[in-house]
Design a protein around this motif. Structure first.
Motif, mmCIF file in Angstrom:
data_model
loop_
_atom_site.group_PDB
_atom_site.id
_atom_site.type_symbol
_atom_site.label_atom_id
_atom_site.label_comp_id
_atom_site.label_asym_id
_atom_site.label_seq_id
_atom_site.Cartn_x
_atom_site.Cartn_y
_atom_site.Cartn_z
ATOM 1 N N HIS A 353 -13.754 31.826 1.103
ATOM 2 C CA HIS A 353 -12.668 31.673 0.541
ATOM 3 C C HIS A 353 -11.733 30.953 0.427
ATOM 4 O O HIS A 353 -11.811 30.276 1.472
ATOM 5 N N PRO A 354 -11.189 30.591 -1.224
ATOM 6 C CA PRO A 354 -10.549 29.591 -0.771
ATOM 7 C C PRO A 354 -8.870 29.709 0.155
ATOM 8 O O PRO A 354 -7.904 28.546 0.476
ATOM 9 N N ASP A 355 -8.772 31.144 0.156
ATOM 10 C CA ASP A 355 -6.725 30.912 1.045
ATOM 11 C C ASP A 355 -8.025 31.202 2.532
ATOM 12 O O ASP A 355 -6.188 31.712 3.201
ATOM 13 N N THR A 356 -8.707 31.251 2.665
ATOM 14 C CA THR A 356 -8.707 31.085 4.691
ATOM 15 C C THR A 356 -8.213 29.723 4.924
ATOM 16 O O THR A 356 -9.186 28.676 4.906
ATOM 17 N N LEU A 357 -8.038 29.837 6.181
ATOM 18 C CA LEU A 357 -7.614 29.377 6.714
ATOM 19 C C LEU A 357 -8.344 28.476 8.204
ATOM 20 O O LEU A 357 -9.539 29.200 8.490
ATOM 21 N N HIS A 358 -8.737 27.187 7.896
ATOM 22 C CA HIS A 358 -9.360 26.678 8.769
ATOM 23 C C HIS A 358 -9.019 25.367 9.465
ATOM 24 O O HIS A 358 -8.089 24.735 9.187
ATOM 25 N N ALA A 359 -9.430 25.385 10.809
ATOM 26 C CA ALA A 359 -8.797 23.992 11.368
ATOM 27 C C ALA A 359 -10.167 22.650 11.844
ATOM 28 O O ALA A 359 -10.849 23.019 11.979
ATOM 29 N N GLY A 398 -20.332 29.845 15.610
ATOM 30 C CA GLY A 398 -19.987 29.801 14.080
ATOM 31 C C GLY A 398 -19.345 28.772 13.717
ATOM 32 O O GLY A 398 -19.843 28.024 12.966
ATOM 33 N N ASP A 399 -18.271 28.241 15.023
ATOM 34 C CA ASP A 399 -18.086 26.339 14.908
ATOM 35 C C ASP A 399 -18.952 25.407 14.127
ATOM 36 O O ASP A 399 -19.806 25.104 15.260
ATOM 37 N N ILE A 400 -18.939 24.633 13.891
ATOM 38 C CA ILE A 400 -19.530 23.694 13.567
ATOM 39 C C ILE A 400 -19.112 22.099 14.410
ATOM 40 O O ILE A 400 -18.266 21.596 13.987
ATOM 41 N N ILE A 401 -19.666 22.072 15.256
ATOM 42 C CA ILE A 401 -19.780 21.092 15.739
ATOM 43 C C ILE A 401 -21.227 20.080 15.657
ATOM 44 O O ILE A 401 -21.558 19.448 15.622
ATOM 45 N N GLY A 402 -20.118 18.355 15.590
ATOM 46 C CA GLY A 402 -20.660 17.224 15.411
ATOM 47 C C GLY A 402 -20.456 15.862 16.272
ATOM 48 O O GLY A 402 -19.848 15.685 16.171
ATOM 49 N N ARG A 403 -21.574 15.359 16.343
ATOM 50 C CA ARG A 403 -21.140 13.345 16.517
ATOM 51 C C ARG A 403 -21.168 12.769 16.085
ATOM 52 O O ARG A 403 -22.774 12.724 15.251
ATOM 53 N N VAL A 411 -14.983 18.434 14.495
ATOM 54 C CA VAL A 411 -15.088 20.435 14.958
ATOM 55 C C VAL A 411 -13.928 20.985 13.870
ATOM 56 O O VAL A 411 -13.410 20.662 13.433
ATOM 57 N N LEU A 412 -14.969 21.409 13.135
ATOM 58 C CA LEU A 412 -14.313 22.686 12.213
ATOM 59 C C LEU A 412 -14.693 24.419 12.682
ATOM 60 O O LEU A 412 -15.189 24.591 13.372
ATOM 61 N N MET A 413 -13.036 24.207 13.164
ATOM 62 C CA MET A 413 -12.911 26.299 14.030
ATOM 63 C C MET A 413 -12.845 26.706 12.035
ATOM 64 O O MET A 413 -12.172 26.778 11.715
ATOM 65 N N LYS A 414 -13.698 28.020 12.283
ATOM 66 C CA LYS A 414 -13.712 28.584 11.023
ATOM 67 C C LYS A 414 -12.830 29.612 10.864
ATOM 68 O O LYS A 414 -12.730 30.447 12.138
ATOM 69 N N GLN A 415 -11.677 30.109 9.895
ATOM 70 C CA GLN A 415 -11.424 31.018 10.198
ATOM 71 C C GLN A 415 -10.281 31.852 11.118
ATOM 72 O O GLN A 415 -10.804 32.408 11.669
ATOM 73 N N VAL A 416 -9.553 30.918 11.063
ATOM 74 C CA VAL A 416 -8.679 30.675 12.146
ATOM 75 C C VAL A 416 -7.741 31.951 11.857
ATOM 76 O O VAL A 416 -7.467 31.277 10.444
ATOM 77 N N SER A 417 -6.877 32.487 12.532
ATOM 78 C CA SER A 417 -6.143 32.917 12.863
ATOM 79 C C SER A 417 -4.676 33.157 11.712
ATOM 80 O O SER A 417 -3.789 33.291 11.221
ATOM 81 N N SER A 418 -4.480 31.413 12.648
ATOM 82 C CA SER A 418 -3.136 30.686 12.712
ATOM 83 C C SER A 418 -3.047 29.307 13.038
ATOM 84 O O SER A 418 -4.116 29.407 13.401
ATOM 85 N N LYS A 419 -2.377 28.536 12.402
ATOM 86 C CA LYS A 419 -1.836 27.673 12.542
ATOM 87 C C LYS A 419 -2.094 27.409 14.167
ATOM 88 O O LYS A 419 -2.291 26.408 15.121
ATOM 89 N N GLU A 420 -0.867 28.143 14.865
ATOM 90 C CA GLU A 420 -0.949 28.059 15.920
ATOM 91 C C GLU A 420 -1.699 28.585 17.100
ATOM 92 O O GLU A 420 -1.663 27.990 18.508
ATOM 93 N N ALA A 421 -2.394 28.933 16.456
ATOM 94 C CA ALA A 421 -3.516 29.921 17.279
ATOM 95 C C ALA A 421 -4.828 28.632 17.500
ATOM 96 O O ALA A 421 -5.103 28.384 18.870
ATOM 97 N N ALA A 422 -4.758 27.854 16.669
ATOM 98 C CA ALA A 422 -5.873 26.644 16.585
ATOM 99 C C ALA A 422 -5.195 25.844 17.665
ATOM 100 O O ALA A 422 -5.769 25.064 17.941
ATOM 101 N N LEU A 423 -3.721 25.562 17.191
ATOM 102 C CA LEU A 423 -3.605 24.295 18.584
ATOM 103 C C LEU A 423 -3.088 24.594 19.351
ATOM 104 O O LEU A 423 -3.419 24.379 20.812
#
Length: 490
Positions: A353-359, A398-403, A411-423
């Protein structure tokens, strides 16, 4: 042109087809062999039984002859054939046995019956044979008393070695049937006694099944039927000459699916032949368990085939999954390789979804070149392997981790609740990696430099996110490494 190599699936399929063909051939061979065995068992049973019953019929006739011989001996003891005493004896025989009529026949053919009637039977063939001193068993004849069809048993009456007459006993054809054996198959078969010309002496059994009557000639009736194998009705004709038994199998002209066994055996009397006729399906029914075993075997093989196909499908799916997995995974760190990481992230972002937050994170191992130079590439590989395990423990499944480089990970952290939580997760990761000591590096730890970008604000494609996170990474490195930075638009 170079021949195309066979794929594993093609190898599996060819093996399955070969197994199915071999199994089918085995089942067909088993079915044919078992059916022949059933036919052979049924034929042997019928042949033995009709031979035994033929002997039984002869034994019963012998008992009747012995009885008549005993009566004839008493009558001939005083040399007087026709007397009041003998007439009374005839009446007693009639009232106490299953004999229809009994008579004393003078040498000129005058027959005196128990009823008191007198008839001339000098023209009868049985009289001419009996008066010459033989036991007689006539073909069916029409009684001169009541015009019923009967067979005549006769024995000579002798006095001082001279034949003074004939003692005759007539049996209704129906009574003769009672001398024949009971049906083996619950009334679904029938027995016929025929003479050498095929004329029917007696019928006994299932009238609905037999369809043949006293008016028919045995050979003419069954000549319309198809003979199975090398046998023929001529075999029965020949059996009259050789006094042998046997069996033929015939197909009905009206119903090709309806076949009959005819088992035959000579009676050694008047060249008569006893024939037992029964449907093949009925005769083989007692061996139905063989068919049941055959069906069970078929079912067993079908289950084996189904299990084999299922197993091959499972193996193929597993191998395919492993093949796909091995094409996506980095062999050293067990995270996604460079070739799969970018399309996997792009595909997820496109479907999200275009409004979903990812890190989006880029991680570099600080001064990893020094690790290789100081401790060797083997230690460097060991460190990379531990980093891969560490990253998988820090993020969700479910997160994508690659070398994507020597010491560079994303790393793509999918559908994080907020930037603060991701950081906060990134901060925790940076701190934890510093606490891990590596024995191969004299107990020293390693550190990460991390750049962070957020989607969709800073990109909805891998390239955009990578570019922006890379700028944040260099900001971390310029700031002294061992930390993380978040991309901020200038």
């Amino acid at each position: 042109m170079k021949k195309k190599s066979e794929t594993p699936l093609q190898g599996y399929l060819s093996s399955i087809v070969a197994f199915i063909i071999a199994t089918a051939l085995g089942i067909v061979v088993f079915s044919v062999v078992s059916q022949r065995a059933v036919d052979k068992l049924a034929q042997t049973k019928l042949t033995l039984n009709v031979t035994r019953q033929s002997s039984h019929f002869e034994d019963i006739l012998d008992v009747n002859y012995q009885f008549l011989d005993g009566v004839a001996a008493q009558i001939g003891s005083d040399g007087i054939l026709i007397s009041e005493k003998n007439r009374n004896m005839l009446s007693a025989i009639k009232s106490t046995t299953s004999i229809d009529h009994v008579s004393l026949i003078e040498p000129d053919g005058t027959a005196h019956y128990e009823t008191g009637e007198v008839k001339d039977v000098s023209h009868r063939k049985y009289f001419q044979e009996g008066i010459s001193g033989h036991h007689i068993l006539s073909d069916p004849v029409q009684s001169s008393l009541d015009h019923e069809t009967r067979v005549i048993l006769g024995v000579p009456v002798s006095h001082n070695g001279n034949i003074i007459g004939l003692l005759g006993a007539s049996y209704n054809v129906t009574a003769l049937n009672h001398l024949m054996f009971d049906d083996l198959f619950d009334g679904k078969g029938f027995c016929i006694i025929i003479n050498e010309n095929g004329d029917i002496i007696s019928l006994d059994g299932n009238s609905t099944c037999q369809k043949i009557t006293y008016d028919d000639n045995f050979f003419d009736f069954y000549s319309q039927w198809s003979i199975c194998g090398k046998d023929s009705l001529q075999a029965i004709r020949d059996a009259f000459q050789t006094q042998s038994d046997g069996l033929v199998k015939l197909l009905s002209p009206e119903d090709p699916d309806s076949s009959r066994y005819i088992a035959y055996s000579p009676l050694h009397l008047n060249n008569w032949m006893m024939c037992y006729v029964v449907p093949v399906s009925v005769a083989n029914a007692s061996y139905a368990f063989v068919r049941n075993y055959e069906l069970a075997l078929n079912a067993y093989f079908m289950i084996l085939v189904i299990l084999l196909i299922w197993r091959v499908a499972m193996i193929h799916t597993r191998d395919r999954r492993e093949l796909v997995h091995s094409a996506q995974i980095d062999g050293l760190t067990a995270v996604y390789n460079k070739e799969h990481t970018q399309p996997a992230i792009d595909h997820f972002l496109q479907m999200s979804h275009p409004d979903t937050l990812h890190a989006f994170l880029i991680l570099d191992i600080d001064k990893f070149k020094d690790v290789n130079d100081t401790y060797g590439h083997a230690v460097g590989d060991k460190v990379l392997q531990r980093v891969g395990e560490f990253l998988k423990s820090q993020f969700r499944d479910g997160d994508i981790i690659g070398r994507i480089g020597g010491d560079e990970f994303v790393v793509l952290m999918k559908q994080v609740s907020s930037k603060e939580a991701a950081l906060a997760r990134v901060q925790n990761m940076v701190e934890r990696i510093r606490s891990i000591k590596h024995a191969e590096m004299d107990g020293k730890p390693i550190t990460f430099s991390v750049g962070v970008a957020f989607s969709p604000e800073q990109g909805i494609r891998f390239d955009d996110l990578y570019r922006n996170a890379d700028k944040a990474l260099y900001q971390t490195k310029r700031g002294g490494r061992n930390n993380f930075s978040v991309y901020e638009k200038a």
